[in-house]
Each structure stands twice: as C-alpha cells, then as structure tokens.
Design a protein around this motif. Sequence first.
Motif, mmCIF file in Angstrom:
data_model
loop_
_atom_site.group_PDB
_atom_site.id
_atom_site.type_symbol
_atom_site.label_atom_id
_atom_site.label_comp_id
_atom_site.label_asym_id
_atom_site.label_seq_id
_atom_site.Cartn_x
_atom_site.Cartn_y
_atom_site.Cartn_z
ATOM 1 N N LEU A 160 0.852 -1.189 0.000
ATOM 2 C CA LEU A 160 0.000 0.000 0.000
ATOM 3 C C LEU A 160 0.887 1.239 0.000
ATOM 4 C CD1 LEU A 160 -2.834 1.395 0.454
ATOM 5 C CD2 LEU A 160 -2.226 1.414 2.864
ATOM 6 N N PRO A 182 -5.374 -6.057 -3.332
ATOM 7 C CA PRO A 182 -4.976 -4.703 -3.746
ATOM 8 C C PRO A 182 -6.111 -3.680 -3.743
ATOM 9 C CG PRO A 182 -5.264 -6.084 -5.666
ATOM 10 C CD PRO A 182 -5.559 -6.957 -4.481
ATOM 11 N N GLY A 207 -7.865 -6.098 2.545
ATOM 12 C CA GLY A 207 -7.562 -4.758 2.011
ATOM 13 C C GLY A 207 -7.454 -3.748 3.142
ATOM 14 N N THR A 219 -2.001 -0.695 -5.771
ATOM 15 C CA THR A 219 -3.347 -0.895 -5.221
ATOM 16 C C THR A 219 -4.331 -0.026 -6.002
ATOM 17 O OG1 THR A 219 -2.981 0.869 -3.632
ATOM 18 C CG2 THR A 219 -2.617 -1.375 -2.842
#
Length: 476
Positions: free
Chosen positions: A33, A42, A65, A353
């Motif tokens: 991230l 992602p 996430g 991401t």
Amino acid sequence: MEFKEGLTFDDVLLVPKYSDITSRSQTDLTTKLSRNLSINIPFVSANMDTVTESSMAGAMARAGGIGIIHRFLTIKEQANEVLKVKRSGSVMIENPYSISADKSIEDALDYAEDKEISGLLVVDSNSKLIGIVTERDLLFANKENKIKDVMTKDVITAKLGVTLEESKEILHKHRIEKLPIVDDSGIVKGLITSKDITNNADFPNASKDGKGRPLVGAAVGVKGDFLERSESLLEAGADVLVVDIAHGHSENAISTVKNIKKAFPNCELIAGNIATAQGAEDLIKAGVDAVKVGVGSGSICITRVITGSGVPQLTAVMDCAKIGNDHGIPIISDGGTRTSGDATKALASGASTVMVGSMLGGTDESPGTVLTKNGKRFKVYRGMASLAASIGRKSKETGSMSLDDDLNDYVAEGVEAMVPYKGTVTDILKQLTGGVRSGLSYCGAHTIPQMQENAEFIKMSRAGFAESQPHDVSLM
Ligand code: XMP
C-alpha cells in the motif's frame, strides 16, 4: 504544441500470455500500500462520506484490504471511527472500555451506544475488575439504577498470557461471550470476545498490524486542524494517513506533507491526488510513502467538465508508476474502476493498489440508509466536492441546513448520485479479487509485480471495444 496521447481502461486490453497456473488459488495478491505497509488484496476503500467509516474499513481489513476513514467528521468522531476498527477483530482488545459501578444504567447505555459495543467491564478507581454488564443486563433495567445493581459480580477471567485455545475452552465451558484478562492483582489488561475469535478464524486473509489488530487508514485535509487531527488519528491507532486534496500537485499539498512528516516522522503518509510524473516526483521529494493518482477519473467527478483538467486514468497511472518505481514508492490508482478488468489493467499498468468508491458504495457497510425508488433499492453515493456534500459539511459546522449566499459561490466538482443497493461488501470483494486473480493468470503471472513485468497492452478500436462487451444477444 504537441499533443500527448492519453488512454484509459476502455482504450486497451491486456494481451493474453502463456500461463502455468491451474487454479486461481495459485495467485498471490499481496501488495504494497505504501513504503512500509503491505496488504493482502490490492483494494482500498475511498475516503468518502458515502463509502468509508468504521463498518466499511473493518470489512475491508477482514477481506485483506484497507479502508480510509473520510475526514468530514469532527476530530473526535473520526478518531473514534479509527478506534472502532482497531478494537474489532483483534484477538485481545487492549484497554477495553470500562465504567465505574456508581454510574447509572443510562450512562452505560449511552457509552455502549457511542462505542458500538455490547458490554462493559466494571472497574474500581484502580482499574481492578469488579464486575461486567452486558446488553441483557441493561436493556430493560430502570435507567436511573446504578451499574452495581445489575452487574454480574463473579466474573470469569483469565490471566495475561492465556492462549487462544485456552480462551476458547473457557468461553465454551462457562457458556460466556466475553473473557476479561487480568494481571495477578486483578487489574484489567484486556478482553477476549467470542466474536473476535470467530472473526479471526473466518478471515484468515485479514490485513493486520503487528499486534494482530485490523489495519485502517484515515484522511486529513491541508488546512486548519490537520496537525491536531493527524495526532488524534495516530493516537487512535491509524496505520496510515492520507493527505486528501483534489489538486495534490500544489503548494498546499506539499507543505502539508512536509509538516506532517516533520511532526510525526514515523507516520506512514499517502498524498494525492495527482495525475503526472512531475506531480509524483514532487510529492515523493516532499516525503510521501505512497502517491494517489487520479484527477477527474471518478464516477461522480466533474472536474474535467468544470475545469477542463485531468489525464485519462491509465496514462496517469503509467506515467506516475515510472517515477514511483525509480524511488520505490507505491502508486494507488484512484477512481474510474468499474469492473475487475479495470482494476487488473490499473495494476498491470503499475499501480500497487486500487482505490474504489462507487463499486463499494451501496453496500451494507457503506454509510447511509437504503432508499426505494420504483421498486428498486439504492443508496446515496456522492462526490466529496458535490454541492450536497458541501451543504452537509456546512450544516454540520454551523448547525443550519440552509444554503446561504456563501455556498452559492461554491463551484461543485462532483455530483450527488445513487448506486444500486448491493448487499454485503464481502461478496463484492470476492468478485473483484476473483477477477483480478484470473487477470493475473491471463498475463501468465502469479503475483502483481510479475504481472507488471509481463503485461503487454494492446490499444483497441471502437469496434474492438464493442466486441469486448456482450453483443448481439438480449441480456436476461
Ligand atoms: P470511483 O470511480 O471509484 O471514484 O467512484 C472514487 C474517487 O473519486 C474521487 N472523488 C471526486 N473527484 N470530485 C472529483 O473530481 C468529487 O466530488 C469527488 N469525490 C470523490 C476520489 O478520488 C475517490 O476516491
């Protein structure tokens, strides 16, 4: 003047490559991230007031996430949302909420409602455990009575250091849901709940910090209270802060990044949004740990219509990712993702991401209520620079709902819209991650970095685009 070409998701396809993958489970979606923070899928939920508060952020972390709590709350409210996420899903809650025995039932109910919890530990002035109250004790009790009149006094506890398996046995043996953890003097050190144990078992892919707590991020602005806000959010346990400004390639953004990094050197810091290589370079030089890319690409954005500015998203991500790569700084593609195919293209073009708004809006976990129109169910999803969002902010600050003169001067760069009600976000994320895993396989890649190396884009014509959609059939 030379015109540079700008492309976006619908302009290109990924050329299929030989794959040795026989099952989607052989792919690994772990990704960065930011400089020092990894997540397991992602996807990042957008810092918008119709997308991410604690419920969405908790669900995002459970799925692997992360969610970024929006900043259009008071500092206390926003920090409380961060706290709620950090306290959910960890195996042992440190510093569990407690109350003194002399408080009234009404005080306990208010406190539990504010913190969104179903029970409170009762402690004396030295933090020694003397009882426990749960929803069942409080619900129909006389509100003026004291906690000491309804609390359970013989509390089953465990000592600090108890294992997960031992805790499960104790919870089962005594048919209880909450197990306070105490030290040798009976001082409260933590709380283990059956809900958190179940959550941990059900979500093995969850994104967690070093203490086993869910990861969560929070946004801050570039004006006014941003340093005080950053401090409270970090204190509440935010793992990453996001400097959130529409035009991130600006003096305002750069000085904010520098000020936050100076005040909190260990803070993991993302900033955006920008859409050019120079924008990425300047934010990275200012000290950010990840760059958020996307100007005018969002589903509710009208920045390109109102200002004429922006860069088609795929080109923006590619340009910024080159710079990000040079410096080891991840890129977040923000806005314009409508399908798992779009997300795969964003990742293949260099993003680590993808930040998503509209796809996650309209779920059980997004803030707001379900509305019914012509027999169909919807939830509001609005741009943070829309007139409606501005009126909301203004009325929160001033306590008035009226659109005064000052707001008539406001030039909106977003719209207010509705998205279909979609049920739980967990199912949406399963579809999104499943699609991206298949996308990796089509690129002959097991991981996102491998896909970025292998990816070959092909530009398509309008006819190619039309061919890519369902065609010549009547959809059911
Ligand atoms: P999607 O396409 O996922 O986009 O719905 C979400 C992103 O859109 C951005 N955003 C805005 N952009 N005006 C804009 O120009 C707005 O009012 C606005 N509100 C949100 C933001 O980057 C978000 O993550």
